[in-house]
Structures are given as C-alpha cells and as structure tokens.
Scaffold this motif. Sequence first.
Motif, mmCIF file in Angstrom:
data_model
loop_
_atom_site.group_PDB
_atom_site.id
_atom_site.type_symbol
_atom_site.label_atom_id
_atom_site.label_comp_id
_atom_site.label_asym_id
_atom_site.label_seq_id
_atom_site.Cartn_x
_atom_site.Cartn_y
_atom_site.Cartn_z
ATOM 1 N N GLU A 188 9.146 -5.460 -9.820
ATOM 2 C CA GLU A 188 8.457 -4.793 -8.721
ATOM 3 C C GLU A 188 9.185 -5.063 -7.415
ATOM 4 O OE1 GLU A 188 4.492 -6.438 -8.698
ATOM 5 O OE2 GLU A 188 5.216 -8.493 -8.495
ATOM 6 N N THR A 189 9.068 -4.116 -6.490
ATOM 7 C CA THR A 189 9.653 -4.294 -5.163
ATOM 8 C C THR A 189 8.775 -5.233 -4.340
ATOM 9 O OG1 THR A 189 8.422 -2.457 -4.208
ATOM 10 C CG2 THR A 189 10.544 -1.929 -5.266
ATOM 11 N N TYR A 190 9.265 -5.581 -3.158
ATOM 12 C CA TYR A 190 8.471 -6.418 -2.265
ATOM 13 C C TYR A 190 7.149 -5.736 -1.927
ATOM 14 C CZ TYR A 190 6.812 -8.646 1.988
ATOM 15 O OH TYR A 190 6.016 -9.251 2.934
ATOM 16 N N ASP A 191 7.196 -4.461 -1.606
ATOM 17 C CA ASP A 191 5.974 -3.741 -1.239
ATOM 18 C C ASP A 191 4.995 -3.667 -2.416
ATOM 19 O OD1 ASP A 191 6.780 -3.334 1.359
ATOM 20 O OD2 ASP A 191 7.673 -1.370 0.958
ATOM 21 N N GLU A 192 5.520 -3.472 -3.630
ATOM 22 C CA GLU A 192 4.649 -3.433 -4.810
ATOM 23 C C GLU A 192 4.013 -4.807 -5.065
ATOM 24 O OE1 GLU A 192 6.810 0.062 -7.470
ATOM 25 O OE2 GLU A 192 7.579 -2.008 -7.539
ATOM 26 N N PHE B 64 6.776 -12.802 -8.207
ATOM 27 C CA PHE B 64 7.006 -11.417 -8.597
ATOM 28 C C PHE B 64 6.797 -11.295 -10.105
ATOM 29 C CE2 PHE B 64 9.348 -11.541 -4.637
ATOM 30 C CZ PHE B 64 9.274 -10.252 -4.136
#
Length: 612
Positions: free
Chosen positions: A230-234, A220
């Motif tokens: 950042e998020t997991y999706d990002e 990440f």
Amino acid sequence: MKLLSTNKDKKKLIRSIIQAIILLAVVIVMVRVLFVFNKYKPYDSMDTSVMADVDNGFISLSYFAVDRDGSATMISTDRLREHLNALYKNGYVTITQKDIENYYKNGTPLPKKSLFLMFEDGRRDTAIFSGKILEEYNYIATILSYADKFGAKDSKFLSPKDLSNLKSNTFWELGTNGYRLSYINAYDRYGHYIGELNSLEYSSLRKYLDRNYNQYLMDFIRDENKIPKETYDEMKERISKDYKLMDEIYTKEFGKVPDVYVLMHSNTGNFANNEKVSAINEEWMKKLFVMNFNREGFSLNNQDNHIYDLTRMQPQPYWYPNHLLMRIANDTLADVTFEEGDPERKKDWEILAGAPEFRNSVIALTSESKSNGLIRLKDSKAYQDVNLSVNLTGNKLGTQTIYLRADEELNQYVSVKIQNNNIYINENGVQLFELDLNELDGIKYQSVEENEREAHRAEYETYSQSTKKLLGYTTNMEKQIEPVKEEVKTVEEGADKYIPSIQINEPGNRQLTIKIQDNQLSVFVDQKKVTQNLSLSGTTSGYIYLESAWSEYGYSQRNIADDVYDGVFQDLLITDAKGNILYDNQLQGWAQIKDKVETSWNKIINWFIKTL
C-alpha cells in the motif's frame, strides 16, 4: 397430613431435605461470590498516612482475563485474590484515570503506593469473576474492550449495555484496546507468507507462527518479500479508518471514547514499528484519548514518562503472590512485605535468598531477579543416607534443585536439578548425569518436514474455511494453495527432529524420588528410572537445600519477558535409610480431610456458576 408410614418414605424426605439444604448453600455462596453490593470509596487525599511526601509515581498492572478455575492465559479468582490481597497488605490503593490525568497535567500528588489496575479484552467472565474481589479490597479497575466486538454478538465479550452497568456499580472505568484485534504481515515458522489474519484465523494458526507477524496498526501491509503493498496515503486511510470507527462506535454507545487507550502491540519504541505509521497513530491517539499505555513489562510510571507513553506489567496466571511482589520491588526499588504463609511450616527452614511461601503442602520458592531463591532445612547437617520424594510443579522453563549432603557454602554437595525439562545430577560442581525428560516420557517427535507439511495443510484449511463465509466474515489472508500430497521423511528415516520451544507459561509437574546411600545415588521421575546406583565420590553428611532459579527469558509467542521464577515443591518427604521420617510437609489427618472437602466444594460451586 398423611403420616410417613415406611422407612422408604422417611429416607426420601431426609434426602430431599439434604438436597434442599445443599442447593440453598450453593445459592448463598453464588450470591456472595458474584454480586456486588457496596460502592467504591476513593482514597482521602487529605490523609497523610495515604498520601506521599515525595513523588513515587504509580504502578500499573494489566490482567488479560479472569476465570473461576484459571487457564494458561486467564488468572483464576483464587490467584487474583491472592495478588490483590498481597498488594493491599503492602499498602497499595487504586487510582483512577482522572488521577493519572491530573498527575501529568497539573502535578497533583498521588498516594504513596498508587496502583492503576486494568483488565484487557472486555471479556464477560472477567467482569463476573473479578467484581466481587475488587469490592473486597475497595479497588477500582479499568476494563478494556475492542469496539468491533459490540456488533459481533459474541457472548464471551461484554456488550455496551454490560459495560454501562459495570461503570454504574462504581468499581469500574472504561478503556479500549482499539477497534479490532487482527494481524498483518504474517509468516509461518518456515517463512511461508500468510498475509493478514483476523483473531479467529490467528487462533487456529498460532502454533505455526512463532513471532513472525505484526498487529494491524503497527506497519504497512507488506507482500511476501516484505515490500509495502500500500502507498503512504492508503496506509494512512486504513489506520485512520480504525480510529474513526472507534470514535463513531464508542460515541454512539457511551457518548464519548474512553480516556484510556492501550495500543496493540507494545514496546515498539514509538507508536508502531514504522516511523510513518507511528506518526499516524500518534496523531489520532492524541486527538481521541487522554492517555495511552504503550509499553509492557515494567510496572512503574512517574514524571519521567509521557502520558501517551505509559507502561504496564501483565501478571501471569501462574505467578504466586511473591512473584508479583518481587517484580514490583525490582521496578520500584521499594521495600515490600512478602507472603510467608504458615509460620509453623516456615520455622523449619533458613531463608538464604528469594521469598518462600509455605502454604499447606506446598513450598513456593520465588527467586530473586535473574538469580535464585534458596532455603536450607534446619537441623539437617547430619543427614547422610536419605530417601526423598517431592512433586515439582513449577513451570518447565526454569530451575528447581534439591541439594543433599551439602555444606554451608555449597562447595560440597550432591544435587538433582530439573531445568528446562532436563534433569542434571551434579557432585561438587561436576556433572555426573544428564537426561532430556522428553526421552523419559517416550515422546515421538515429528520431523521438521512433517511439521512444515502440517503447517501448510492447516493454513490451506483455514483459508478455505474463511472463504466459504460460513462464519460470517470474509478473509484477507493471502491465497493458500492446497499442498501437494507427498511423502516426507520422518525422524526414523533420518530427518531432523522438530522440537518445539518451551513456552514461558508451560506448566511442569514431575514426581521426583531420590535415594542416596553410601556412595550411590538412585533417581526416579514419575516412577520411571532415571539412574540407579550412580557412583559418588564421597559419603559425607550435610544439609538439605531447596533452590529455585531463573534460567533464561525463554520463548513466549506473546513476547512476555520475565526474570523471576517460582520453584514449587509439594509433598516433600524425607526419611532415613530405615524409613524413619526426618521431615514431612504432606497434609495429614484433619488438614488433609479439610483440603479435600474444600476442593470438592469449590468444584461444585464452579460447576453451578459455569452451568447456570
């Protein structure tokens, strides 16, 4: 035709003819050096002398880049030729990407000694200077590239057209290092957060970074507190974008993505430093590629490996051929035939450990793994009072030792040792003297505070330059604030020294002179006095030994681990107290003239190749 009427005209004509002959010779040599005329011939799978009765797997070697002269990171053409020649003489034949695929998917046998050869980063000089060497040994190699370089129009890197031409000459296959070479989560050695760096920014700041950073696809993106930004999706979208771009660019240029992927960086355990990131990388690499090289440092692959978790060894530019062979022998546990060099020079020595190569005035003594190399000068048992001079050109990180007045068991001796840029004098296991050679050189150290200030200034200037967009890119670096101009303490004012770590590839070059007479020892390094008339406890006679030894894994910003060391002893001369020569490994007479002519000629050829 008007007759030449003066001596001046005749001299001009003769000079012109000589120049034309030299130019013609240079052109002929350049054609022979650079142009490939033959086609690669695959090994014969029906030849029982080539094929294995049992599964030996294959070794994989990956060179960073090739240069005519070589550098700290780029292997010279001469050294590359030495490496491949040593492998060729040991029976290695190259295998293709398809061979590896069939080996893992169908159990198809490989040759007894199979070599998968790679060159990283897709540099133009690699293709120019290594192609002819591949042709000499009928070796095929995979050249790796970064997809983002195709649109950058950087002349250092091969274009899609160049790569297509390479593939068509049959000695090359294509592979990829990924979409980009860039870094995330970077901190300098003082813990100051820098954030993201592209390859140019990294190059300008690497001397301040140590190893506290990561590659773009490994984690990440995190803030200064190492918390994900950042998020997991990002994260998934960011990493997937690189693979989609690879797919798009390679498919556009070549009709498909290469079969071989080398994930940057290596040795993370899985396919990243973070489990969730690893899963995304794994999903994409299995979707796009046939195989992935995921680890570095060990050369041997076999059926115990997974085709997406292959390993490679990266030979370094400073490795002598026996260094490479020693590492391969350690990995494969197979017998190898080491390079011995000049048999006339070899016959003066007893080989007790390691693998020496005798080449002209050089004795390159390769140590065994995590151990030493040791040779003893024959007929030197009676040597007592001697003068010895030698140039030690092995890397700084490692050990090169001269033993004098030594017995056969090395229980009694006087030794002068240069280890990790320090010099030590020992007698019978007792240390008599020690000196940091940086002190002898008169190196003036920065203080830690001065170096930290310099680092912050460099980080700010790099950030400022990037934000001006003068170089055609924007920066993702964390915003850097201009450092406040303030005085900091120097070493002279009592601050701690900043002492840089010795890099594993840092070259050494020391001229060592030893005089031992009666019970006194004098030592000079680079014509500077180290110690004079140091008292010894005895005056016994004994053998001369040379030793090389691995001392530690050491520091490498590129995280290269190596447990073999090349001690290099050049122009070794030993005389008695009266000046009579006892041993002389210097070049003499015609051999010396020949060496100088060859060196000068190579410089001329190198100049033409790099200039034209």
